[in-house]
Design a protein around this motif. Structure first.
Motif, PDB file in Angstrom:
ATOM      1  N   ARG A 235     -17.515  -5.495 -13.694  1.00 27.77           N
ATOM      2  CA  ARG A 235     -17.675  -6.941 -13.787  1.00 27.77           C
ATOM      3  C   ARG A 235     -18.182  -7.462 -12.450  1.00 27.77           C
ATOM      4  N   THR A 237     -19.269 -10.640 -10.285  1.00 24.16           N
ATOM      5  CA  THR A 237     -19.104 -12.091 -10.219  1.00 24.16           C
ATOM      6  C   THR A 237     -19.686 -12.597  -8.915  1.00 24.16           C
ATOM      7  N   ARG A 238     -20.616 -13.542  -9.027  1.00 21.28           N
ATOM      8  CA  ARG A 238     -21.198 -14.191  -7.868  1.00 21.28           C
ATOM      9  C   ARG A 238     -21.220 -15.689  -8.124  1.00 21.28           C
ATOM     10  N   ASP A 240     -20.600 -19.022  -9.681  1.00 18.19           N
ATOM     11  CA  ASP A 240     -20.187 -19.407 -11.028  1.00 18.19           C
ATOM     12  C   ASP A 240     -20.714 -18.453 -12.093  1.00 18.19           C
ATOM     13  N   HIS A 241     -21.402 -17.400 -11.678  1.00 21.80           N
ATOM     14  CA  HIS A 241     -22.046 -16.507 -12.637  1.00 21.80           C
ATOM     15  C   HIS A 241     -21.320 -15.165 -12.676  1.00 21.80           C
ATOM     16  N   SER A 242     -20.974 -14.744 -13.878  1.00 17.95           N
ATOM     17  CA  SER A 242     -20.346 -13.445 -14.074  1.00 17.95           C
ATOM     18  C   SER A 242     -21.125 -12.683 -15.129  1.00 17.95           C
ATOM     19  N   ARG A 243     -21.201 -11.371 -14.961  1.00 18.46           N
ATOM     20  CA  ARG A 243     -21.924 -10.531 -15.913  1.00 18.46           C
ATOM     21  C   ARG A 243     -21.268  -9.160 -15.914  1.00 18.46           C
ATOM     22  N   GLU A 269     -27.307  -5.186 -18.438  1.00 18.66           N
ATOM     23  CA  GLU A 269     -26.690  -6.384 -17.883  1.00 18.66           C
ATOM     24  C   GLU A 269     -26.495  -7.391 -19.007  1.00 18.66           C
ATOM     25  N   ARG A 271     -23.798 -10.951 -20.445  1.00 18.73           N
ATOM     26  CA  ARG A 271     -22.608 -11.805 -20.345  1.00 18.73           C
ATOM     27  C   ARG A 271     -21.720 -11.682 -21.575  1.00 18.73           C
TER      28      ARG A 271
END
Length: 452
Positions: A235, A237-238, A240-243, A269, A271
């Protein structure tokens, strides 16, 4: 680190994955099973278009394949005769392989035995998504309960902890405490091309495993859906973006005899939550450097993102099957440089990036020396670290070894850090399914613990 001691085993086996059905299957990984209640012949079929794939039981077991106007029948001379009363008959399509199986002897939880197996590669494009979308099943004969759905597994191998990008384990709340997730190779009734990637929940206290999801892949260079495996799910996370990032080895159609035989690593990749359900993922090639190495393929990726960028541990093979660990790094996954390799090894795989007690926070590479290694490099778990003064192909050098039981095959040294010590999640080479399966069904999970 103290010595690891074996504390448990697990082997979840399922021909049809519970809770699934055969409605528009996403991948060539399906099965049908029926309880036998009488003496009349039983047939189980998978049908799509002009193709009918059938397993039969009429005292012996066999396979029938119809493609258009051509029908062929196939029976194993040595394995088609059951050794005890048959209680359940099964038919499985895994990759390009069709298998007919039995449960025998009356016990409801008796194991599966493959009584016939056929490679359909030259007859049917089983990976074609349009053909898969039309797949239905039929059962005839005196039978009781019929179950049809996604193929499950004959065992688990290549287990990795699902992680955050920083290497910490992905944890979820369970009814009795936190659980961790694992990716695994779900073993099929044959070699590499009958397996696929799955996700499992593990209760670290009870060592109970629960199936969560199955993952399949589209390749960028060829059509179809593949059961690639030997994966790492993390996972990322950067802000507000998670993938989810999923790196996977392209074992799904490996053929050592092919003149251009190779294995690579792909990256998916998304979400979408990959920890539940059944998914087919689009992928792209992940270029893992082999600069200065003689390499015919790479596999077994494991990733960590540090403050400086990414670290990726993987395996490179100078030929099949002579292989060794490699470590690469870079500011992004599209800009990796080879940092070091352990080319003095020839049967070492399953690399895992870990920070062990006493390593001063450094990332080191754990690996697994198989039985075909050189003297002093067999049946053990070396700890490897970078030595800048050595040549690049020897720069990943051994600095120690884990003191842990080493089962058969090449178990990965997957570690989970706990408050009171470490849990090792490995596997052994014990097969399941009888002589027709051959190599590939190995996968009994082996747990070991070491205190602080």
């Amino acid at each position: 680190m103290q010595r690891f001691e074996t504390v448990g085993h697990a082997r979840p086996v399922a021909l049809v994955q519970p809770g699934t059905d055969l409605t528009a299957p996403l991948a060539p990984s399906v099965a049908v099973e029926a309880n036998v209640t009488g003496t009349s012949p039983v047939s189980l079929s998978l049908v799509s278009g002009e193709v009918t794939l059938t397993g039969t039981y009429d005292g012996t077991l066999g396979l029938t394949v119809t493609t258009g106007s051509r029908t062929t029948r196939h029976q194993s001379r040595r394995s088609s005769h059951p050794e005890a009363p048959v209680t359940t008959v099964g038919l499985a399509l895994t990759g390009t392989h069709l298998s007919v199986l039995t449960r025998e002897g009356g016990a409801p939880d008796s194991g599966w035995t493959v009584r016939g197996r056929l490679d359909l590669l030259d007859r049917v494009d089983t990976r074609d998504e349009a053909w898969l979308a039309g797949l239905v099943h039929h059962v005839t004969g005196t039978v009781g309960e019929v179950r049809a759905g996604a193929f499950g597994q004959l065992g688990l191998r290549d287990l990795r902890v699902v992680s955050h990008a920083d290497g910490s384990p992905w944890r979820e709340d369970g009814p009795d405490g936190e659980h961790v997730l694992l990716t695994a190779t779900s073993a099929g009734p044959g070699f590499f091309d009958t397996a696929h990637t799955s996700v499992w929940s593990l209760d670290p206290r009870t060592l109970a495993l629960e199936h969560r999801s199955d993952l399949f892949f589209r390749r960028p260079d060829r059509p179809g859906v593949f059961g690639d495996h030997a994966s790492h799910l993390l996972r990322d996370t950067r802000g507000d973006h998670s993938r989810w990032l999923l790196t996977t080895s392209t074992w799904g159609d490996f053929d050592k005899s092919a003149p251009d035989a190779s294995v690579g690593v792909t990256l998916a990749e998304t979400r979408v939550d990959l920890t539940r359900g059944r998914h087919v993922l689009d992928t792209r090639a992940l270029a893992l450097p082999t600069t200065g190495l003689r390499s015919v393929g790479v596999w077994d990726p494991h990733l960590v993102r540090t403050d400086e960028g990414w670290l990726v541990a993987y395996v490179s093979a100078r030929r099949f099957f002579r292989f060794h660990p490699v470590l690469a790094g870079g500011p992004s996954l599209d800009d990796l440089t080879l940092l070091g390799a352990a080319s003095d090894r020839r049967a070492t795989e399953g690399p895992v990036l870990a920070r062990l007690d006493g390593a001063d926070g450094r990332w080191q590479v754990l690996a697994s020396d198989g039985r075909d290694g050189r003297a002093g490099q067999r049946r053990r778990y070396p700890v490897l670290d970078l030595h800048p003064d050595l040549p690049a192909d020897r720069r990943l050098a051994e600095v120690g070894a884990l003191d842990a039981p080493y089962p058969a095959n090449i178990p990965w040294p997957t570690l989970l850090e706990e408050d009171d010590g470490w849990l090792m999640i490995g596997f052994d080479g014990r097969p399941h399914g009888g002589r027709l399966v051959g190599y590939g069904s190995h996968g009994r999970v082996v747990f070991a613990r070491a205190p602080r």
